[in-house]
Design a protein around this motif. Structure first.
Motif, PDB file in Angstrom:
ATOM      1  N   ARG A 235       7.002  15.840 -16.704  1.00  0.00           N
ATOM      2  CA  ARG A 235       7.981  15.002 -16.001  1.00  0.00           C
ATOM      3  C   ARG A 235       7.439  13.613 -15.704  1.00  0.00           C
ATOM      4  O   ARG A 235       8.179  12.635 -15.666  1.00  0.00           O
ATOM      5  N   ILE A 236       6.129  13.507 -15.480  1.00  0.00           N
ATOM      6  CA  ILE A 236       5.536  12.210 -15.183  1.00  0.00           C
ATOM      7  C   ILE A 236       5.700  11.268 -16.359  1.00  0.00           C
ATOM      8  O   ILE A 236       5.946  10.053 -16.188  1.00  0.00           O
ATOM      9  N   ALA A 237       5.588  11.785 -17.581  1.00  0.00           N
ATOM     10  CA  ALA A 237       5.614  10.929 -18.763  1.00  0.00           C
ATOM     11  C   ALA A 237       6.924  10.148 -18.890  1.00  0.00           C
ATOM     12  O   ALA A 237       6.931   8.996 -19.328  1.00  0.00           O
ATOM     13  N   GLY A 238       8.033  10.752 -18.476  1.00  0.00           N
ATOM     14  CA  GLY A 238       9.303  10.043 -18.631  1.00  0.00           C
ATOM     15  C   GLY A 238      10.144   9.986 -17.385  1.00  0.00           C
ATOM     16  O   GLY A 238      11.261   9.456 -17.422  1.00  0.00           O
ATOM     17  N   GLY A 239       9.639  10.540 -16.266  1.00  0.00           N
ATOM     18  CA  GLY A 239      10.422  10.577 -15.042  1.00  0.00           C
ATOM     19  C   GLY A 239      10.064   9.460 -14.078  1.00  0.00           C
ATOM     20  O   GLY A 239       9.098   8.718 -14.279  1.00  0.00           O
ATOM     21  N   PRO A 240      10.809   9.360 -12.991  1.00  0.00           N
ATOM     22  CA  PRO A 240      10.536   8.306 -12.003  1.00  0.00           C
ATOM     23  C   PRO A 240       9.381   8.677 -11.088  1.00  0.00           C
ATOM     24  O   PRO A 240       9.002   9.840 -10.971  1.00  0.00           O
ATOM     25  N   THR A 241       8.834   7.681 -10.416  1.00  0.00           N
ATOM     26  CA  THR A 241       7.798   7.919  -9.416  1.00  0.00           C
ATOM     27  C   THR A 241       8.442   8.318  -8.091  1.00  0.00           C
ATOM     28  O   THR A 241       9.669   8.266  -7.944  1.00  0.00           O
ATOM     29  N   LEU A 242       7.641   8.679  -7.109  1.00  0.00           N
ATOM     30  CA  LEU A 242       8.195   9.090  -5.817  1.00  0.00           C
ATOM     31  C   LEU A 242       8.973   7.971  -5.133  1.00  0.00           C
ATOM     32  O   LEU A 242      10.079   8.207  -4.629  1.00  0.00           O
ATOM     33  N   PRO A 243       8.459   6.741  -5.063  1.00  0.00           N
ATOM     34  CA  PRO A 243       9.252   5.676  -4.408  1.00  0.00           C
ATOM     35  C   PRO A 243      10.334   5.100  -5.321  1.00  0.00           C
ATOM     36  O   PRO A 243      11.172   4.317  -4.862  1.00  0.00           O
ATOM     37  N   THR A 244      10.302   5.431  -6.603  1.00  0.00           N
ATOM     38  CA  THR A 244      11.245   4.914  -7.608  1.00  0.00           C
ATOM     39  C   THR A 244      11.373   3.386  -7.491  1.00  0.00           C
ATOM     40  O   THR A 244      10.371   2.688  -7.436  1.00  0.00           O
ATOM     41  N   ILE A 245      12.619   2.888  -7.423  1.00  0.00           N
ATOM     42  CA  ILE A 245      12.812   1.426  -7.424  1.00  0.00           C
ATOM     43  C   ILE A 245      12.568   0.799  -6.056  1.00  0.00           C
ATOM     44  O   ILE A 245      12.682  -0.422  -5.906  1.00  0.00           O
ATOM     45  N   TRP A 246      12.219   1.596  -5.034  1.00  0.00           N
ATOM     46  CA  TRP A 246      11.854   1.020  -3.734  1.00  0.00           C
ATOM     47  C   TRP A 246      10.650   0.104  -3.873  1.00  0.00           C
ATOM     48  O   TRP A 246      10.488  -0.864  -3.123  1.00  0.00           O
ATOM     49  N   THR A 247       9.801   0.403  -4.853  1.00  0.00           N
ATOM     50  CA  THR A 247       8.602  -0.414  -5.090  1.00  0.00           C
ATOM     51  C   THR A 247       8.973  -1.868  -5.359  1.00  0.00           C
ATOM     52  O   THR A 247       8.241  -2.786  -4.984  1.00  0.00           O
ATOM     53  N   GLY A 248      10.117  -2.080  -6.024  1.00  0.00           N
ATOM     54  CA  GLY A 248      10.542  -3.449  -6.297  1.00  0.00           C
ATOM     55  C   GLY A 248      10.767  -4.246  -5.029  1.00  0.00           C
ATOM     56  O   GLY A 248      10.552  -5.470  -5.012  1.00  0.00           O
ATOM     57  N   GLY A 249      11.207  -3.599  -3.939  1.00  0.00           N
ATOM     58  CA  GLY A 249      11.404  -4.307  -2.681  1.00  0.00           C
ATOM     59  C   GLY A 249      10.112  -4.852  -2.113  1.00  0.00           C
ATOM     60  O   GLY A 249      10.077  -5.952  -1.550  1.00  0.00           O
TER      61      GLY A 249
ATOM     62  N   THR B 197       0.832  -1.208   0.000  1.00  0.00           N
ATOM     63  CA  THR B 197       0.000   0.000   0.000  1.00  0.00           C
ATOM     64  C   THR B 197       0.865   1.256   0.000  1.00  0.00           C
ATOM     65  O   THR B 197       0.576   2.225  -0.718  1.00  0.00           O
ATOM     66  N   ILE B 198       1.943   1.247   0.802  1.00  0.00           N
ATOM     67  CA  ILE B 198       2.871   2.384   0.807  1.00  0.00           C
ATOM     68  C   ILE B 198       3.470   2.597  -0.579  1.00  0.00           C
ATOM     69  O   ILE B 198       3.581   3.732  -1.060  1.00  0.00           O
ATOM     70  N   ALA B 199       3.859   1.512  -1.226  1.00  0.00           N
ATOM     71  CA  ALA B 199       4.455   1.615  -2.558  1.00  0.00           C
ATOM     72  C   ALA B 199       3.453   2.137  -3.581  1.00  0.00           C
ATOM     73  O   ALA B 199       3.765   3.041  -4.377  1.00  0.00           O
ATOM     74  N   LEU B 200       2.239   1.600  -3.576  1.00  0.00           N
ATOM     75  CA  LEU B 200       1.217   2.032  -4.539  1.00  0.00           C
ATOM     76  C   LEU B 200       0.809   3.484  -4.292  1.00  0.00           C
ATOM     77  O   LEU B 200       0.576   4.241  -5.246  1.00  0.00           O
TER      78      LEU B 200
ATOM     79  N   VAL C 140       3.353   5.732  -5.861  1.00  0.00           N
ATOM     80  CA  VAL C 140       3.226   5.782  -7.313  1.00  0.00           C
ATOM     81  C   VAL C 140       2.077   6.717  -7.710  1.00  0.00           C
ATOM     82  O   VAL C 140       2.212   7.564  -8.616  1.00  0.00           O
ATOM     83  N   LEU C 141       0.931   6.596  -7.075  1.00  0.00           N
ATOM     84  CA  LEU C 141      -0.237   7.403  -7.422  1.00  0.00           C
ATOM     85  C   LEU C 141      -0.074   8.869  -7.021  1.00  0.00           C
ATOM     86  O   LEU C 141      -0.586   9.773  -7.703  1.00  0.00           O
ATOM     87  N   LEU C 142       0.638   9.133  -5.905  1.00  0.00           N
ATOM     88  CA  LEU C 142       0.839  10.523  -5.470  1.00  0.00           C
ATOM     89  C   LEU C 142       1.780  11.280  -6.399  1.00  0.00           C
ATOM     90  O   LEU C 142       1.812  12.526  -6.368  1.00  0.00           O
ATOM     91  N   THR C 143       2.551  10.563  -7.205  1.00  0.00           N
ATOM     92  CA  THR C 143       3.473  11.228  -8.122  1.00  0.00           C
ATOM     93  C   THR C 143       2.725  12.150  -9.071  1.00  0.00           C
ATOM     94  O   THR C 143       3.219  13.234  -9.439  1.00  0.00           O
ATOM     95  N   ALA C 144       1.522  11.775  -9.471  1.00  0.00           N
ATOM     96  CA  ALA C 144       0.734  12.609 -10.396  1.00  0.00           C
ATOM     97  C   ALA C 144       0.340  13.938  -9.777  1.00  0.00           C
ATOM     98  O   ALA C 144       0.122  14.927 -10.494  1.00  0.00           O
ATOM     99  N   PHE C 145       0.244  13.990  -8.430  1.00  0.00           N
ATOM    100  CA  PHE C 145      -0.122  15.230  -7.757  1.00  0.00           C
ATOM    101  C   PHE C 145       1.102  16.069  -7.384  1.00  0.00           C
ATOM    102  O   PHE C 145       0.987  17.278  -7.185  1.00  0.00           O
ATOM    103  N   ALA C 146       2.262  15.434  -7.268  1.00  0.00           N
ATOM    104  CA  ALA C 146       3.453  16.159  -6.852  1.00  0.00           C
ATOM    105  C   ALA C 146       4.289  16.672  -8.009  1.00  0.00           C
ATOM    106  O   ALA C 146       5.093  17.593  -7.829  1.00  0.00           O
ATOM    107  N   ASP C 147       4.137  16.098  -9.198  1.00  0.00           N
ATOM    108  CA  ASP C 147       4.989  16.439 -10.330  1.00  0.00           C
ATOM    109  C   ASP C 147       4.148  16.905 -11.505  1.00  0.00           C
ATOM    110  O   ASP C 147       2.933  16.681 -11.576  1.00  0.00           O
ATOM    111  N   SER C 148       4.824  17.520 -12.467  1.00  0.00           N
ATOM    112  CA  SER C 148       4.131  18.020 -13.659  1.00  0.00           C
ATOM    113  C   SER C 148       3.878  16.876 -14.637  1.00  0.00           C
ATOM    114  O   SER C 148       4.539  15.830 -14.589  1.00  0.00           O
ATOM    115  N   HIS C 149       2.947  17.098 -15.548  1.00  0.00           N
ATOM    116  CA  HIS C 149       2.593  16.061 -16.519  1.00  0.00           C
ATOM    117  C   HIS C 149       3.783  15.743 -17.422  1.00  0.00           C
ATOM    118  O   HIS C 149       3.985  14.578 -17.802  1.00  0.00           O
TER     119      HIS C 149
END
Length: 421
Positions: free
Chosen positions: A99-113, A82-85, A88-97
C-alpha cells in the motif's frame, strides 16, 4: 500613517492566511476520513489513529497561529513541518509495503498546508526549503522514486515556490503603494499650504508693494522690501511643490475682476474650522458668494438655497475669490465681472466671467514657472481636491471665463468621509 494603514487593510496577505486556515481544517478532515475508511487495511492501525488524533488536535489548536504573519512564528512553522514529516515517515510503520508504494501517507495533502505556510510567511526561498524537506521524507518513506511520487513532489514544489514568489511581489507592491499614498498626502498638504499662502501672504505683500511705490518716500522702500519678500516666497512655494499636470487649457492667463472681500475679514461667514455660521449642517453657497457682489461685480444665483458641506462651500468660494482677484490684478479696476451660480441635478456650476483683455497664449505656463500659482493651485487645485474641475476659456480682447464644476455625489461622499474621521 493613514495611507499605510489603508494598504494594510487591502493587503493581499489577509485572504491568503484565511485560505490557509481553511485549507488546513479541510485537509485534516480528509486525513481523518481516509483513516476511518481504510482502518482495516492498516497493518498497525493504532499508529494511524494516534497520529490522526494528534494531527486533529494540533490543527484546531493552532488555528489562531495562521491568522497573520505576526502570529505565524518561525518556531510554529518548524513544529508544523515536523508534524507533517513525522506523519509521512510513520506511514511506513502503519501500512504495508504494497500500500505504501501507491497509497497516500498518513497526513495526505495536509502536508501541503505546512509548506504553504512557509511560502506565505517567508516567500519562495522558505517554500523551497520546506518542500524539499517534504520531498526527502516522501522518498525515504516509499524507498523508491516512482512516477506518481515524482509528479506529486514536483507539484508541491512548484506550487509552493510560485505562491511564495507571488507573496513577495505583492508585499513589494504594497510597500510601493503605501509610499505613493504618503507622497500623495504630503503633496496635497503642500498644495493646500501654497494656496493659503497665495491667498493671504503673497497677496498682502503685492498690495504693500503697489501702494508703497505709489506713495513714495519711506513707503517706497517698504514696498521694495515687500516686493523682494514676495519674490522669495513665491520661489520657495513653487520649489516645494511637485510639478502640476498641465492640460491644453493652460495655454490661456489669469483672468482679471474687481476687488473681492478685504484682507483679514472672513467673507464666507464661516468659523475657523470651516463650519457654517451655526457650526453645523450644510452651508448655503449663495451666502458665501454674496460679499463678492460689489461695484463692478454682478451675482446671479438661484432662488432656492444651494447647500454644500461647509468645507466644500468654503473652498469653492475661495476659488471664486481667487478668480475675481485675478480679474482685478490683470484686467484692471475698470473691468466688470459676472458670477453665475447654477444648481443642476448632478452638479453645481459657478461661472466667473469678465470683460477684460483676455489671456495671452502661454501666459499660464509662464506664470506657474514664476511661482504665481493663482490658477494652478488657488483655482484648479481647490476644485481637484473637491473632486471637481475648473475650465478656463479666454478669447483675446473678449475677456475670460472660468467655469467651476463640482459633482454633488463626490462632494457628499467626501463630506461623509470627513465626518467619519
Amino acid at each position: 500613517m493613514a495611507g499605510r494603514e489603508r494598504v494594510l487593510r487591502m493587503s493581499v496577505e489577509l485572504p491568503l492566511w484565511r485560505a490557509l486556515a481553511g485549507y488546513r481544517v479541510l485537509t485534516m478532515l480528509y486525513a481523518l476520513g481516509l483513516c476511518v475508511t481504510s482502518y482495516d487495511q492498516f497493518t498497525r492501525p493504532w499508529i494511524a489513529i494516534g497520529y490522526d488524533a494528534v494531527l486533529a488536535v494540533w490543527t484546531l489548536a493552532t488555528l489562531p497561529r495562521v491568522r497573520g504573519a505576526a502570529t505565524c512564528t518561525r518556531g510554529f512553522l518548524a513544529a508544523d513541518l515536523t508534524i507533517a514529516l513525522a506523519g509521512v515517515l510513520l506511514t511506513a510503520f502503519a501500512d504495508s509495503h504494497q500500500r505504501i508504494a501507491g497509497g497516500p501517507t498518513l497526513p495526505t495533502i495536509w502536508t501541503g498546508g505546512a509548506v504553504l505556510a512557509f511560502a506565505v510567511k517567508g516567500g519562495w526561498r522558505w517554500a523551497a526549503v520546506a518542500s524539499t524537506a517534504v520531498a526527502a521524507a516522501n522518498l525515504v518513506e516509499r524507498g523508491q522514486l516512482a512516477r506518481d511520487t515524482l509528479h506529486s513532489l514536483i507539484l508541491v514544489w512548484v506550487a509552493s515556490i510560485g505562491i511564495g514568489y507571488v507573496v513577495e511581489v505583492a508585499r513589494a507592491s504594497e510597500r510601493t503603494l503605501a509610499r505613493a499614498l504618503e507622497i500623495q498626502a504630503a503633496t496635497r498638504e503642500r498644495e493646500r499650504l501654497a494656496r493659503d499662502i497665495h491667498d493671504s501672504v503673497l497677496q498682502i505683500l503685492a498690495m504693500v508693494k503697489r501702494r508703497g511705490t505709489a506713495l513714495g518716500g519711506e513707503a517706497a522702500e517698504l514696498g521694495r522690501l515687500a516686493g523682494e519678500q514676495e519674490v522669495a516666497l513665491r520661489t520657495l512655494v513653487a520649489g516645494g511643490l511637485l510639478p502640476v499636470a498641465r492640460t491644453a487649457e493652460d495655454t490661456a492667463v489669469p483672468v482679471g475682476a474687481t476687488p473681492g472681500p478685504a484682507y483679514g475679514e472672513d467673507p464666507y461667514g464661516a468659523g475657523p474650522d470651516g463650519a457654517g455660521p451655526d457650526g453645523a449642517g450644510p452651508v448655503d453657497l449663495r451666502t458665501l458668494l454674496a460679499p463678492f457682489a460689489r461695484d463692478g461685480v454682478s451675482l446671479a444665483e438661484p432662488g432656492a438655497p444651494v447647500p454644500l458641506p461647509p468645507a466644500a462651500a468654503r473652498e469653492l468660494a475661495a476659488a471664486v475669490g481667487a478668480a475675481l482677484d485675478n480679474v482685478r490684478r490683470h484686467a484692471g479696476d475698470a473691468a466688470r465681472a459676472w458670477i453665475l451660480v447654477e444648481d443642476e441635478p448632478a452638479d453645481i456650476l459657478v461661472t466667473v466671467r469678465d470683460d477684460g483683455p483676455g489671456i495671452p497664449e502661454g501666459r499660464l505656463a509662464e506664470a506657474e514657472g514664476e511661482g504665481r500659482l493663482g490658477v494652478a493651485q488657488s483655482i484648479r487645485g481647490r476644485l481637484r481636491d473637491l473632486g471637481g474641475s475648473a475650465e478656463l476659456i479666454s478669447v483675446p480682447g473678449q475677456g475670460t471665463e472660468v467655469e467651476l464644476k463640482i459633482p454633488k455625489g463626490a462632494v457628499t461622499a467626501r463630506g461623509k468621509k470627513a465626518e467619519r474621521r
